[in-house]
Design a protein around this motif. Structure first.
Motif, short mmCIF file in Angstrom:
data_model
loop_
_atom_site.label_atom_id
_atom_site.label_comp_id
_atom_site.label_asym_id
_atom_site.label_seq_id
_atom_site.Cartn_x
_atom_site.Cartn_y
_atom_site.Cartn_z
N SER A 264 0.81 -1.22 0.00
CA SER A 264 0.00 0.00 0.00
C SER A 264 0.84 1.27 0.00
CB SER A 264 -0.92 0.01 1.23
OG SER A 264 -0.16 0.09 2.42
N SER A 265 2.15 1.15 -0.01
CA SER A 265 3.03 2.32 0.08
C SER A 265 2.86 3.23 -1.13
CB SER A 265 4.50 1.88 0.17
OG SER A 265 4.72 1.04 1.28
N LEU A 266 2.92 4.54 -0.88
CA LEU A 266 3.02 5.54 -1.94
C LEU A 266 4.47 5.97 -2.05
CD1 LEU A 266 -0.15 7.73 -1.26
CD2 LEU A 266 0.17 6.07 -3.10
N MET A 267 5.02 6.00 -3.28
CA MET A 267 6.46 6.15 -3.45
C MET A 267 6.90 7.55 -3.82
SD MET A 267 7.28 3.19 -2.60
CE MET A 267 9.04 3.33 -2.85
N ARG A 268 6.16 8.24 -4.70
CA ARG A 268 6.58 9.55 -5.17
C ARG A 268 5.38 10.49 -5.23
NH1 ARG A 268 10.58 7.99 -3.80
NH2 ARG A 268 12.49 7.48 -4.93
N ILE A 269 5.66 11.79 -5.14
CA ILE A 269 4.62 12.80 -5.26
C ILE A 269 5.19 13.98 -6.03
CG2 ILE A 269 5.22 13.84 -3.03
CD1 ILE A 269 1.68 13.56 -4.55
N ALA A 270 4.42 14.51 -6.97
CA ALA A 270 4.89 15.64 -7.78
C ALA A 270 3.71 16.53 -8.13
CB ALA A 270 5.58 15.15 -9.06
N THR A 281 1.01 10.66 -8.25
CA THR A 281 1.69 9.73 -7.35
C THR A 281 1.51 8.32 -7.89
OG1 THR A 281 1.88 9.00 -5.03
CG2 THR A 281 -0.34 9.37 -5.86
N PHE A 282 2.26 7.36 -7.31
CA PHE A 282 2.06 5.95 -7.67
C PHE A 282 2.42 5.07 -6.48
CE2 PHE A 282 6.30 7.15 -9.23
CZ PHE A 282 7.12 6.18 -8.66
N HIS A 283 1.85 3.86 -6.49
CA HIS A 283 2.06 2.90 -5.41
C HIS A 283 3.32 2.08 -5.69
CE1 HIS A 283 -2.62 2.74 -4.77
NE2 HIS A 283 -2.14 3.97 -4.83
N VAL A 284 3.86 1.47 -4.65
CA VAL A 284 5.00 0.59 -4.82
C VAL A 284 4.59 -0.61 -5.69
CG1 VAL A 284 4.52 -0.73 -2.71
CG2 VAL A 284 6.85 -0.63 -3.61
#
Length: 420
Positions: A264-270, A281-284
């Motif tokens: 369920s982790s979110l990896m990046r945000i822009a 954003t996107f999930h692992v």
């Protein structure tokens, strides 16, 4: 993406950023083509490097070979998790103990390091095994090192940092993300922590300032949440999005399931620089990308589904409103036109454009499966970086290249630079 440039690094490239200024010398065509690169090797011998365009004729001649040369290099130790040039606003900032002709870079890893880059000319060779020619007088030196923990006894004794964000309005401010669940806001001009807060229940993986703000930033992490923080009121945070809970296993697991599994982790945000209401954003280990609106928290307004393997990187164009690039393990760089759900061209230049952008219908969640452009790379893409808009460049008596943006793509030891 008709024209491409290339550089082969002596090590696998992960960190990547495009210089946002032209330096202190005379502005030439190649002044716009400087990249900061960071290696990723599983040891303490990682390096960061600045490379620049070797010859402006590369912009008009598609001859095989390397188009970039190293300008300066230095050791970094542990792998950098991110590398970034100073924002363009830093050129006019009144820094303490910094030359007006030098430029700053920052890296995260075992700590936040700020580097000072000064330039000159001529050629020499690095004095390490496998060294390459570098430009004499171009120097890259560490300026400060700041721990991931504001009260750590030494710069490298804190928890590792996963990412950071440099404020474009106040270039002395950097916010870092750490695996110890905290975010720290630093004043790099004084080397002092402005504040440190517990941001998530688990590791924080990425952080980003709200464009046009010196108070608000957002972060994502292993707890699967996207949260917003306001330095003027740190009593609470705002949860803008949480990943859906994973489906329970059909067979009872042999060991207890964690409260929020890693899936369920979110990896990046822009943020979209043309309209700061929108973030991507996107999930692992996910092949999908979610586009969110700060005014309609809770669920994505657009979901991008075209990658065949996990997404590793994303970035918004500065010049083309609503243009988003995504890249991943499927060796694909995909370009998405999200302008219908973002600002119109008429509103981009408005000083309060963030308030003027159309609000999407929260009941209408779009799914997009057709990017407008695609580039197939020779290997898995680890990272991407947009340039600032570059003016038209004339090479000799040739027309050269038209104005526009370029996109750097890192895959293994290769960096491809594409004209968009």
């Amino acid at each position: 993406m008709a024209h491409t440039l290339q550089y082969e690094a002596p090590w696998p490239v992960y960190g990547l950023d495009w210089c946002k200024t032209t330096g202190s010398g005379p502005v030439r065509g190649k002044s716009y083509f400087r990249l900061a690169l960071a290696s990723f090797t599983e040891d303490y011998r990682n390096r960061i490097s600045i490379v620049g365009l070797a010859d402006e004729r590369s912009l008009v001649d598609d001859e095989p070979g390397e188009d970039f040369v190293p300008l300066a290099q230095t050791m970094h130790g542990y792998p950098p998790t991110k590398i970034q040039w100073q924002p363009a606003s830093a050129a006019g900032y009144q820094w303490t103990n910094k030359s007006l002709q030098s430029e700053l870079l920052a890296t995260s890893g075992d700590c936040l390091r700020v580097w000072e880059y000064t330039t000159d000319n001529a050629i020499k060779t690095e004095n390490y095994v496998g060294g390459r020619p570098v430009t004499n007088g171009h120097k890259l030196a560490q300026k400060i090192a700041l721990s991931g923990q504001a009260k750590a006894s030494s710069p490298t004794s804190g928890a590792p940092l996963t990412s950071f964000s440099w404020n474009t309005l106040a270039p002395s401010m950097i916010v870092t993300a750490s695996i110890d669940t905290t975010c720290t806001v630093w004043d790099i001009n004084t080397s002092q922590a402005i504040t440190q807060l517990i941001a998530h229940d688990r590791e924080v993986y990425d952080v980003a300032w709200l464009p046009g703000s010196t108070d608000i930033f957002v972060s994502v992490g292993a707890d699967g949440s996207l949260r917003a923080f306001d330095l003027r009121n740190l009593d609470h945070s705002t949860i803008l999005y949480e990943t859906p809970p994973p489906q329970p296993p059909t067979v009872a697991p042999s060991s207890p399931m964690p409260a929020r599994p890693l899936a369920s982790s979110l990896m990046r945000i822009a943020f979209n620089p043309a309209d700061s209401n929108y973030m991507a954003t996107f999930h692992v280990e996910s092949s999908n990308v979610q586009v969110l609106d700060m005014r309609s928290p809770g669920q994505p307004v657009v979901e991008l589904k075209a990658h065949a393997a996990q997404v590793n990187a994303l970035g918004w164009s500065v010049a083309e409103a609503g243009m988003l690039a995504t890249a991943g393990d499927d060796c694909q760089l995909l370009m998405w036109d999200l302008s219908p759900s973002s600002l119109t061209a008429r509103n981009i230049a408005a000083p309060n454009a963030r308030l003027n952008s159309p609000r999407p219908d929260p009941k209408q969640r779009r799914v997009m499966t057709d990017p407008i452009l695609a580039y197939s790379a020779a290997g898995e893409i680890n990272n991407i970086a947009w340039s600032a808009p570059i003016p038209a460049i004339t090479v000799g008596n040739s027309v050269g290249v038209a104005q526009g943006e370029w996109l750097a793509v890192a895959m293994g030891k290769t960096v491809k630079v594409l004209k968009t």
